[in-house]
Structures are given as structure tokens and as C-alpha cells.
Design a protein around this motif. Structure first.
Motif, PDB file in Angstrom:
ATOM      1  N   ASN A  39       0.813  -1.223   0.000  1.00 53.51           N
ATOM      2  CA  ASN A  39       0.000   0.000   0.000  1.00 53.51           C
ATOM      3  C   ASN A  39       0.846   1.271   0.000  1.00 53.51           C
ATOM      4  O   ASN A  39       0.470   2.276  -0.611  1.00 53.51           O
ATOM      5  CB  ASN A  39      -0.940   0.009   1.207  1.00 53.51           C
ATOM      6  CG  ASN A  39      -2.134  -0.916   1.014  1.00 53.51           C
ATOM      7  OD1 ASN A  39      -2.332  -1.459  -0.070  1.00 53.51           O
ATOM      8  ND2 ASN A  39      -2.916  -1.096   2.051  1.00 53.51           N
ATOM      9  N   VAL A  78       1.681   2.187  -3.390  1.00 50.73           N
ATOM     10  CA  VAL A  78       0.536   2.791  -4.071  1.00 50.73           C
ATOM     11  C   VAL A  78       0.500   4.292  -3.796  1.00 50.73           C
ATOM     12  O   VAL A  78       0.300   5.109  -4.691  1.00 50.73           O
ATOM     13  CB  VAL A  78      -0.776   2.118  -3.635  1.00 50.73           C
ATOM     14  CG1 VAL A  78      -1.982   2.838  -4.228  1.00 50.73           C
ATOM     15  CG2 VAL A  78      -0.790   0.649  -4.038  1.00 50.73           C
ATOM     16  N   ARG A 137       1.048   7.335  -6.589  1.00 51.10           N
ATOM     17  CA  ARG A 137       0.007   8.365  -6.756  1.00 51.10           C
ATOM     18  C   ARG A 137       0.581   9.752  -6.533  1.00 51.10           C
ATOM     19  O   ARG A 137       0.341  10.674  -7.317  1.00 51.10           O
ATOM     20  CB  ARG A 137      -1.152   8.105  -5.784  1.00 51.10           C
ATOM     21  CG  ARG A 137      -2.448   8.861  -6.140  1.00 51.10           C
ATOM     22  CD  ARG A 137      -3.030   9.579  -4.964  1.00 51.10           C
ATOM     23  NE  ARG A 137      -2.270  10.745  -4.607  1.00 51.10           N
ATOM     24  CZ  ARG A 137      -2.463  11.970  -5.102  1.00 51.10           C
ATOM     25  NH1 ARG A 137      -3.402  12.194  -5.990  1.00 51.10           N
ATOM     26  NH2 ARG A 137      -1.711  12.995  -4.723  1.00 51.10           N
ATOM     27  N   TRP A 163      -9.826   3.886   0.336  1.00 50.93           N
ATOM     28  CA  TRP A 163     -10.242   3.351  -0.952  1.00 50.93           C
ATOM     29  C   TRP A 163      -9.231   2.382  -1.532  1.00 50.93           C
ATOM     30  O   TRP A 163      -9.606   1.464  -2.274  1.00 50.93           O
ATOM     31  CB  TRP A 163     -10.549   4.494  -1.911  1.00 50.93           C
ATOM     32  CG  TRP A 163     -11.759   5.238  -1.442  1.00 50.93           C
ATOM     33  CD1 TRP A 163     -11.807   6.432  -0.793  1.00 50.93           C
ATOM     34  CD2 TRP A 163     -13.120   4.787  -1.516  1.00 50.93           C
ATOM     35  NE1 TRP A 163     -13.095   6.769  -0.466  1.00 50.93           N
ATOM     36  CE2 TRP A 163     -13.925   5.781  -0.891  1.00 50.93           C
ATOM     37  CE3 TRP A 163     -13.736   3.662  -2.037  1.00 50.93           C
ATOM     38  CZ2 TRP A 163     -15.310   5.652  -0.794  1.00 50.93           C
ATOM     39  CZ3 TRP A 163     -15.112   3.540  -1.948  1.00 50.93           C
ATOM     40  CH2 TRP A 163     -15.888   4.521  -1.328  1.00 50.93           C
ATOM     41  N   VAL A 164      -7.961   2.533  -1.199  1.00 46.37           N
ATOM     42  CA  VAL A 164      -6.972   1.522  -1.589  1.00 46.37           C
ATOM     43  C   VAL A 164      -7.349   0.172  -0.975  1.00 46.37           C
ATOM     44  O   VAL A 164      -7.276  -0.875  -1.622  1.00 46.37           O
ATOM     45  CB  VAL A 164      -5.552   1.939  -1.161  1.00 46.37           C
ATOM     46  CG1 VAL A 164      -4.566   0.793  -1.337  1.00 46.37           C
ATOM     47  CG2 VAL A 164      -5.087   3.150  -1.965  1.00 46.37           C
ATOM     48  N   GLU A 165      -7.797   0.200   0.273  1.00 51.39           N
ATOM     49  CA  GLU A 165      -8.132  -1.035   0.983  1.00 51.39           C
ATOM     50  C   GLU A 165      -9.430  -1.667   0.484  1.00 51.39           C
ATOM     51  O   GLU A 165      -9.543  -2.890   0.403  1.00 51.39           O
ATOM     52  CB  GLU A 165      -8.241  -0.757   2.478  1.00 51.39           C
ATOM     53  CG  GLU A 165      -6.922  -0.381   3.144  1.00 51.39           C
ATOM     54  CD  GLU A 165      -7.104   0.013   4.597  1.00 51.39           C
ATOM     55  OE1 GLU A 165      -8.245  -0.062   5.112  1.00 51.39           O
ATOM     56  OE2 GLU A 165      -6.106   0.413   5.229  1.00 51.39           O
ATOM     57  N   SER A 179     -11.127  -0.942  -2.492  1.00 49.26           N
ATOM     58  CA  SER A 179     -11.283  -1.038  -3.935  1.00 49.26           C
ATOM     59  C   SER A 179     -10.552  -2.266  -4.461  1.00 49.26           C
ATOM     60  O   SER A 179      -9.806  -2.929  -3.732  1.00 49.26           O
ATOM     61  CB  SER A 179     -10.715   0.217  -4.616  1.00 49.26           C
ATOM     62  OG  SER A 179     -11.384   1.380  -4.199  1.00 49.26           O
ATOM     63  N   THR A 180     -10.786  -2.558  -5.735  1.00 50.26           N
ATOM     64  CA  THR A 180      -9.958  -3.528  -6.434  1.00 50.26           C
ATOM     65  C   THR A 180      -8.745  -2.757  -6.955  1.00 50.26           C
ATOM     66  O   THR A 180      -8.843  -2.004  -7.927  1.00 50.26           O
ATOM     67  CB  THR A 180     -10.729  -4.169  -7.597  1.00 50.26           C
ATOM     68  OG1 THR A 180     -11.912  -4.796  -7.090  1.00 50.26           O
ATOM     69  CG2 THR A 180      -9.874  -5.212  -8.300  1.00 50.26           C
ATOM     70  N   THR A 181      -7.619  -2.899  -6.275  1.00 48.29           N
ATOM     71  CA  THR A 181      -6.410  -2.160  -6.614  1.00 48.29           C
ATOM     72  C   THR A 181      -5.516  -3.055  -7.460  1.00 48.29           C
ATOM     73  O   THR A 181      -5.055  -4.105  -7.000  1.00 48.29           O
ATOM     74  CB  THR A 181      -5.676  -1.694  -5.351  1.00 48.29           C
ATOM     75  OG1 THR A 181      -6.571  -0.907  -4.551  1.00 48.29           O
ATOM     76  CG2 THR A 181      -4.466  -0.849  -5.695  1.00 48.29           C
ATOM     77  N   GLN A 232      -0.561   1.508 -11.878  1.00 50.40           N
ATOM     78  CA  GLN A 232      -1.696   1.094 -11.047  1.00 50.40           C
ATOM     79  C   GLN A 232      -2.987   1.760 -11.487  1.00 50.40           C
ATOM     80  O   GLN A 232      -2.983   2.750 -12.213  1.00 50.40           O
ATOM     81  CB  GLN A 232      -1.445   1.457  -9.578  1.00 50.40           C
ATOM     82  CG  GLN A 232      -1.429   2.958  -9.321  1.00 50.40           C
ATOM     83  CD  GLN A 232      -1.019   3.321  -7.905  1.00 50.40           C
ATOM     84  OE1 GLN A 232      -0.298   2.582  -7.247  1.00 50.40           O
ATOM     85  NE2 GLN A 232      -1.474   4.464  -7.431  1.00 50.40           N
ATOM     86  N   LEU A 249      -7.248   1.979  -9.569  1.00 50.91           N
ATOM     87  CA  LEU A 249      -8.208   1.520  -8.565  1.00 50.91           C
ATOM     88  C   LEU A 249      -9.584   1.409  -9.213  1.00 50.91           C
ATOM     89  O   LEU A 249      -9.973   2.269 -10.009  1.00 50.91           O
ATOM     90  CB  LEU A 249      -8.294   2.487  -7.383  1.00 50.91           C
ATOM     91  CG  LEU A 249      -7.323   2.294  -6.208  1.00 50.91           C
ATOM     92  CD1 LEU A 249      -5.892   2.484  -6.664  1.00 50.91           C
ATOM     93  CD2 LEU A 249      -7.665   3.261  -5.073  1.00 50.91           C
ATOM     94  N   LEU A 265     -13.151   1.491  -7.799  1.00 42.70           N
ATOM     95  CA  LEU A 265     -13.919   1.747  -6.586  1.00 42.70           C
ATOM     96  C   LEU A 265     -15.271   1.039  -6.666  1.00 42.70           C
ATOM     97  O   LEU A 265     -15.942   1.096  -7.699  1.00 42.70           O
ATOM     98  CB  LEU A 265     -14.141   3.250  -6.383  1.00 42.70           C
ATOM     99  CG  LEU A 265     -12.969   4.076  -5.842  1.00 42.70           C
ATOM    100  CD1 LEU A 265     -11.802   4.093  -6.799  1.00 42.70           C
ATOM    101  CD2 LEU A 265     -13.407   5.513  -5.539  1.00 42.70           C
TER     102      LEU A 265
END
Length: 390
Positions: free
Chosen positions: A10, A13, A17, A36-38, A40-42, A54, A56, A58
Motif C-alpha cells: 500500500n 501505491v 500516486r 479506498w486503496v483497501e 477497492s480492487t487495486t 496502477q 483503482l 472503486l
């Protein structure tokens, strides 16, 4: 290598960003991004153990013609500059489509940094937004009334009033084509990103009829949300906004270009700018059409989709009189009975942005007039509006 980003990466990530976008996240914005990192489908692209690209997805929702769909909101798309032009973004976008389909997200929305880039992958423009700026001499004047307006802010929150606003918003969203219903997580996101927000809610007979969320900065009244049940509520909230004329010199905000915004103002001549900053894509045509709320089905209709990046969509579909969706053999149906569209044009048409006749201009084969008429009768006509950002 393309894979889902594990939690131990993370921090990478965040670093990617922060490098890729002009504003480094700190404080509550960083906390919000981490949330949202946690959840979402990242999806990440790796060079050995280093995260180099990368995006995300959401987990959101979207109301389309009174049906609520699971929606994948694409955001925070980036790569390090030394790894660009290697096909990384193409692989990320394809993986995102696969993950959304697996997660039941049959529709996707994003805010494009380049329309042509995302159009290549199947997304299409679907909302004409109007940004407006009203100088003090053109503030709307709807007379003097003793309106029941209750005010609060994120800083001085009144729980019951805030609950009224949240419930009212979602009640409206259920019937507004293109709106997202906002759950607690989304309101927390707004709180973290715009903590200086104020609210003014208009009540009639002790029931909320509309609200405005706003900020006041640099002598400007900035409207963030303006949601009303009817014209009386709209007038009441404009009276509230215009009551700030002694302390602000300008009102800014945005609305749908189809609203004829300002037409009923006493001075409707002020700056308006058309903006196209969101795109939509149908991820899974079969799943989407199976839930679609048809207006009137008078005969079976046939649809052929071209989709270079979601092969599961490249089918000939039959929509029966009962609204069932079937996949049929293409050689059984003559071309003039088929509406043959790219996934881009189909997406813009089915959400209401393009009419059937407008979409047909881009069709691979021109269908018979009776075919177009059947589609015209079948599709709902409400234009979409989408105001969220991610």
C-alpha cells in the motif's frame, strides 16, 4: 506482471500516486485515499517487486433509468514515466474489465485525462456538464419569503439534519438517471476532502424538500450539491444563497447542460461553460441488459456489439418481448434487423446520452427503419446526470 496489489504494498501505491499527480496527499486526504486503496480492487503492474503502474476500481453504484447497478469507478490511473509506452496501461485496463465483470460491476465510470485514450478502451462521454459563474449583479431574485431553512456544517454537525440530507439525497438518486446513491463511506469521503462544507436544508411541513452543500472561499459562494424536490424548493434555496450578497461577489457551481440553467432568473446572462469530464462503459452487456428497465417492448430486437477489449461482449443478442436476453447465432438474422454498435456508442445510447437515431449514425450496418422504431420505443429517454468525482 499485472496482479491485485497486496496490502503490504500500500505504501508503494501512495508513492506512485503522489509522484504522478500534482497534489501530494496529506492528512485527511491521505486517510481517505488509504480507505479506498483497501476497499477497492487495486490493480498493479510490477517490475519485479517494484510497483510501476496502477489503477483503482472503486466499488460504487449507479442508477440508470430507475435501476441500481453495481458500478466500477476507475480512478488514480498512473505509471512512472520511465515505464510508459510499454503497454502497461493496456494490460491494466483489460485486467480492470475482467475484475469488474467478476465482481458483478456491469457498468463503469471514469473521469478522463484524455478522452481519446479511454475511448480506445471502450469508454464514452455521457454527460454534458455546465459550469456557471454568476456575478453579484445577476444573483437570482425570487422575492422575500420566510422560508424554513436549517443550516449546519461538517464542523458543527447536527446529526438529525445530516441524516435527513443523506436520506433525501438517496431518495432523489433512486429516480435520477445517472446518479449514485451515497452510502456512509461516500459521505465520509466528501467530509475528508471538503471539510469546510456547509449545508442549508429547506423544509416544508417539517419535511425536507431540498438542500444545498456549499463552501465560501475568496468572496465566492461555491455550490457543491444542489438537490431539490420541486421548483418551490429551488426558489427557496436560491433565496438563501442570494441572501449572502453582502459578503460574496460571485456564485459558482455546475449542473446538467440540459437543464436550461438560469432561464427563470431575472438576469440569465452570465458565464456558462460546457464541460465533458466523465465517461461510461458497459462492462457486461448480458448482465446489464438483463436488469435494464425497458419502456415498451413490441417485438424481439437484435443487437450486435463490437468490443475489442471485453471479448465476452462480442455477441449477437436478442431481447425478447418479455425483456429476456438471449445470445443467438449471427447467421440466422439478416443485417437490417440488427442494431450493430461498438461498445462505446452502445454505452452512450443505453444510458440515455445518445438517441437511437444518433447512435445509428455510427452503426456498422444501417438497420431498417422499423428496427430503429422498435428501439426508439424500447429505450427510456431521460438524459443522464453525473456529478461525483473519483
Amino acid at each position: 506482471m499485472i496482479q491485485l496489489v497486496p496490502s503490504q504494498d500500500n505504501e508503494q501505491v501512495h508513492r506512485l500516486r503522489d509522484y504522478s499527480f500534482s497534489n501530494k496527499y496529506i492528512g485527511e486526504k491521505r486517510n481517505d485515499f488509504q480507505y479506498w486503496v483497501e476497499y477497492s480492487t487495486t490493480i498493479g503492474a510490477y517490475d519485479e517487486r517494484k510497483l510501476v503502474g496502477q489503477l483503482l476500481v472503486l466499488p460504487l453504484n449507479m442508477t440508470i433509468h430507475q435501476t441500481s447497478y453495481k458500478m466500477g469507478g476507475i480512478g488514480f490511473v498512473c505509471t512512472y514515466p520511465e515505464f510508459r509506452n510499454r503497454g502497461i496501461m493496456k494490460k491494466l485496463m483489460i485486467r480492470a474489465l475482467e475484475e469488474m465483470r467478476k465482481n458483478g460491476q456491469s457498468v463503469s465510470v471514469l473521469a478522463p485525462f484524455s478522452v481519446s485514450f479511454y475511448r480506445y478502451f471502450g469508454w464514452e462521454l455521457f454527460f454534458d456538464k455546465l459550469n456557471y459563474s454568476i456575478p453579484s449583479e445577476a444573483f437570482p431574485n425570487f422575492g422575500n419569503e420566510l422560508d424554513d431553512v436549517k443550516r449546519f456544517s461538517f464542523e458543527w454537525l447536527e446529526e438529525q439534519l445530516f441524516e435527513d440530507v443523506c436520506t433525501f439525497y438517496n431518495d432523489i438518486a433512486k429516480n435520477m438517471n445517472g446518479f449514485m446513491k451515497r452510502d456512509g463511506a461516500w459521505w465520509k469521503r466528501i467530509h475528508r476532502r471538503e471539510p469546510d462544507s456547509h449545508f442549508a436544508a429547506y423544509y416544508k411541513d417539517d419535511k425536507i424538500q431540498g438542500f444545498v452543500r456549499y463552501q465560501i472561499q475568496n468572496l465566492t459562494f461555491i455550490i457543491k450539491d444542489f438537490v431539490v424536490k420541486d421548483y418551490l424548493a429551488e426558489q427557496a434555496l436560491w433565496r438563501y444563497i442570494s441572501s449572502h450578497s453582502a459578503s460574496v461577489y460571485r456564485i459558482t457551481g455546475n449542473t446538467a447542460a440540459t437543464n436550461h440553467f438560469g432561464f427563470h432568473f431575472n438576469q440569465p446572462q452570465f458565464k456558462k461553460e460546457l464541460v465533458q469530464d466523465c465517461m461510461v462503459r458497459i462492462v457486461d452487456v448480458t448482465a446489464f441488459l438483463s436488469e435494464y428497465s425497458w419502456a415498451e417492448l413490441t417485438e424481439p430486437m437484435y443487437l450486435r456489439i463490437q468490443d475489442h477489449f471485453a471479448h465476452w461482449n462480442e455477441q449477437l443478442y436478442c431481447i425478447t418481448n418479455n425483456g429476456d436476453v438471449e445470445i443467438v447465432e449471427s447467421d440466422l438474422i439478416v443485417d437490417d434487423k440488427v442494431l450493430s454498435l461498438s461498445i462505446n456508442i452502445f454505452s452512450a445510447m443505453i444510458v440515455g446520452y445518445l438517441t437511437v437515431s444518433e447512435a445509428a449514425l455510427y452503426a456498422k450496418h444501417q438497420p431498417h427503419e422499423a428496427t430503429l422504431m422498435a428501439w426508439e420505443q424500447a429505450l427510456r429517454k431521460e438524459k443522464p446526470s453525473f456529478y461525483e468525482y473519483f
